[in-house]
Design a protein around this motif. Structure first.
Motif, short mmCIF file in Angstrom:
data_model
loop_
_atom_site.label_atom_id
_atom_site.label_comp_id
_atom_site.label_asym_id
_atom_site.label_seq_id
_atom_site.Cartn_x
_atom_site.Cartn_y
_atom_site.Cartn_z
N GLU A 33 -7.89 9.51 -0.79
CA GLU A 33 -7.02 8.33 -0.82
C GLU A 33 -5.58 8.71 -1.12
OE1 GLU A 33 -9.46 4.54 -2.39
OE2 GLU A 33 -9.62 6.30 -3.70
N VAL B 103 -9.35 6.93 -8.22
CA VAL B 103 -8.87 7.18 -6.86
C VAL B 103 -9.41 8.54 -6.43
CG1 VAL B 103 -6.73 8.30 -7.60
CG2 VAL B 103 -6.82 7.19 -5.38
N SER B 104 -9.60 8.72 -5.17
CA SER B 104 -10.12 9.99 -4.66
C SER B 104 -8.96 10.83 -4.11
CB SER B 104 -11.14 9.75 -3.55
OG SER B 104 -10.51 9.23 -2.39
N ASP C 243 0.81 -1.20 0.00
CA ASP C 243 0.00 0.00 0.00
C ASP C 243 0.86 1.26 0.00
OD1 ASP C 243 -2.60 -1.41 2.10
OD2 ASP C 243 -2.31 -1.46 -0.06
N ASP D 224 -4.18 10.46 2.11
CA ASP D 224 -3.93 9.53 3.22
C ASP D 224 -2.71 8.66 2.93
OD1 ASP D 224 -6.10 10.58 4.50
OD2 ASP D 224 -7.45 8.89 4.08
N ALA D 225 -2.54 8.24 1.69
CA ALA D 225 -1.37 7.45 1.32
C ALA D 225 -0.09 8.26 1.47
CB ALA D 225 -1.51 6.93 -0.11
#
Length: 466
Positions: free
Chosen positions: A28, A24-25, A3, A31-32
Motif C-alpha cells: 500500500e 498498512v502494508s 488518497d 502503490d501510494a
C-alpha cells in the motif's frame, strides 16, 4: 485528506511504524508512492527512472516498507545508472555497493532514481539528458544541485526520504533551496557508495535528504561503517549541553551574503542565543579564494578525466563530443592542459584550506554560516551549456560556505529555519569537527523542536495540491 496525500504528510519513521503495527502494508505504501510520482513528477521532473514493477515486500528492518528514491549517482541493480550524462544513458547497473545493500537490508523499498547535474558537477539540476528539474517552491527557480531531484522529490511529498550525496554541498544546498533537512556525514563515517576511487570521491559523503531529523538520524545509523569508526548509532534526542558556536558570513571566495540571506542568518543567531547557546563572531578561515576554487575544480576534473579515459579504453571508440556537456568537456580539457603536476598542486591547496578551517574553529563546538550566500538562482543561471569560467564564477558566488567541510572531512548540515512569505526557503548551515556527527544531530533536534518545519509544504507539493 485525499488518497494521494494520506501518506505524503508522514515521514519515513512514521510510515515504518504503520507497517510495523500492521495498519498498512508495504504494498500500500509503495502503490501510494507511485501514484504520487505519476501525478506530480511530469511537472517537477525530479524522478528520472521508476521501477518496472512493485519490488518484493521486505520482511524486516527499521524502515520496513518505506518507499524511497536513489540519486542516479549510485548504482541500483536493474535500474539505469546514467549519472546524469548522455554518455551513460543506456547503462544498467548490475550490482549495488555496500551502501546500497545496507539500505535494502533496512527495509527501504526503491521506487526509482532521481535527477542530478551531469556527474554531480553543477549546483543546478539541468541536463541535456533529462531536462530541467523545477523547484516546487517556485517553478522558475532552480532546485540547485547536484542532488536536486532528491530534494524536490521529498519537498513535493513524492517520497518521505531520498538518497543523496555531497562532494561540495550537493546534499546541503538543495536541502536549503527546498526547505528540508540535509545532513552530510563526516568523511569515512559511512559504508562505500561508489565503485570507483578518486580524490573527489574521497571528499564525497553519501546520505539522504529528509523532512525530519529523525529520518536522517536513523538513515545514518543503518549506513555507518562500524568497522572504521566508533559508531554514532541512532541519535534520537536534542542535545542537552549548551554549545559554543563560532559564526562568520564571509564566503571562501571573500563574498558576503545578500540582504535577504543576512536577515535569515541574523534570525538564526538570535534563535541560538535564546536557546542558551553562546554565539561568537570570528574571522572566516584565511584562504586564497581563486586558488581554492581552481583546486576544487581540478580535483573534480581529474575524476571526470578518469571516466573518459576508462570509456575510451574499454569500448574502443573515444568519447564523442555530443556525449558530454560543454562544461564537462572544458573541465577535462583544462585538466589535461595543466599537465601532470596539476593534481599535486590542487591537493596542496586543499590541504592548506582544511588546516586553516580546523585551526580557526578548533576552540568551538560548532560553526554557523548561511548554507547559500544568495537567494536561489533562476533556471538557466547555471546551465551546463555555459562556459567553464562563467559557471565557476557564478557557482563560487552562491556556493561559498559548504565545500570547505568536504575538504576538511567535517560533518555539516543545512537546517530549514527560514521560510519567506511567497518565496523560496533559506537554510542555515552548521558544521562541527570531524567525527562530531552526533553533536550536530542533537543540535538539529533542538532546532526542529524550537522551529518546527515538517508542515511547511511547497505550493507545488502533494499536500498543497491534493
Amino acid at each position: 485528506m485525499s488518497d494521494l496525500s494520506t501518506f505524503a504528510r508522514l515521514d519515513a519513521v512514521a510510515q515504518a511504524e504503520l507497517c510495523a503495527k500492521g495498519e498498512v502494508s508495504p504494498a500500500e505504501l509503495f502503490d501510494a508512492c507511485m501514484a504520487r510520482i505519476e501525478a506530480l513528477n511530469p511537472l517537477l521532473r525530479a524522478v528520472v527512472t521508476v521501477v518496472d514493477e512493485r519490488p518484493p515486500a521486505p520482511k524486516n528492518g527499521p524502515f520496513r516498507g518505506v518507499p524511497f528514491l536513489v540519486k542516479d549517482a549510485m548504482p541500483w541493480p536493474g535500474l539505469r545508472w546514467s549519472v546524469g550524462s548522455r554518455l551513460f544513458a543506456k547503462n544498467i547497473a548490475a550490482q549495488s555497493p555496500p551502501y546500497g545493500a545496507a539500505l535494502e537490508a533496512s527495509g527501504l523499498v526503491c521506487a526509482g532514481k532521481t535527477a542530478l547535474s551531469e556527474f554531480g558537477l553543477l549546483a543546478s539540476t539541468e541536463t541535456l539528458l533529462e531536462g530541467i528539474t523545477h523547484n516546487p517552491w517556485d517553478l522558475s527557480r532552480s532546485a540547485t544541485g547536484s542532488s536536486g531531484g532528491s530534494a524536490v522529490a521529498v519537498a513535493a511529498g513524492l517520497v518521505p526520504i531520498a538518497h543523496a550525496n555531497d562532494g561540495g554541498g550537493s546534499i546541503r544546498v538543495p536541502a536549503s533551496a527546498c526547505g528540508l533537512f540535509g545532513f552530510k556525514p563526516s568523511r569515512g563515517r559511512t559504508l562505500g557508495a561508489t565503485l570507483a576511487s578518486s580524490d573527489f570521491a574521497d571528499m564525497t559523503s553519501d546520505h539522504c535528504i529528509s523532512r525530519s531529523v529523525r529520518d536522517s538520524a536513523l538513515f545514518l545509523s543503518i549506513t555507518e561503517d562500524r568497522a572504521a569508526n566508533a559508531p554514532v548509532g541512532y541519535v534520537q534526542s536534542p542535545i542537552a549541553r549548551r554549545l559554543r558556536i563560532a559564526t562568520f558570513t564571509r564566503t571562501i571566495m571573500g563574498g558576503e551574503p545578500t540582504p535577504a540571506v543576512r536577515r535569515a542568518y541574523e534570525d538564526a543567531v538570535a534563535l541560538l542565543t535564546d536557546l542558551g547557546h553562546t554565539v561568537e563572531p570570528i574571522a572566516a578561515p584565511a584562504t586564497n579564494p581563486d586558488a581554492l576554487a581552481d583546486a576544487f575544480f581540478i580535483v573534480i576534473a581529474e575524476a571526470i578525466s578518469r571516466i573518459v579515459d576508462f570509456v575510451d579504453k574499454t569500448r574502443g571508440v573515444p568519447v564523442q563530443h555530443d556525449e558530454l556537456e560543454t562544461f564537462t568537456w572544458e573541465l577535462v580539457d583544462t585538466f589535461v592542459a595543466r599537465g601532470p603536476d596539476a593534481l599535486k598542486v590542487a591537493r596542496a591547496t586543499l590541504a592548506a584550506a582544511a588546516r586553516a578551517h580546523v585551526e580557526t574553529t578548533r576552540a568551538y563546538d560548532a560553526v554557523l554560516t548561511p548554507t547559500i550566500a544568495t537567494e536561489v538562482w533562476p533556471l538557466g543561471y547555471l546551465s551546463p551549456i555555459l562556459g567553464r569560467e562563467e559557471l565557476i564564477r557564478r557557482t563560487s558566488r552562491g556556493i561559498g560556505y559548504t565545500p570547505l567541510h568536504n575538504v576538511a572531512g567535517c560533518p555539516g548540515m543545512s537546517v530549514p529555519l527560514h521560510f519567506p512569505a511567497g518565496g523560496v526557503p533559506i537554510g542555515m548551515h552548521f558544521a562541527a569537527a570531524p567525527g562530531a556527527d552526533a553533536l550536530l544531530l542533537g543540535l538539529a533536534y533542538e532546532l526542529e523542536r524550537a522551529r518546527p518545519w515538517r508542515d511547511q509544504w511547497a505550493p507545488y507539493s502533494i499536500p498543497a495540491l491534493f
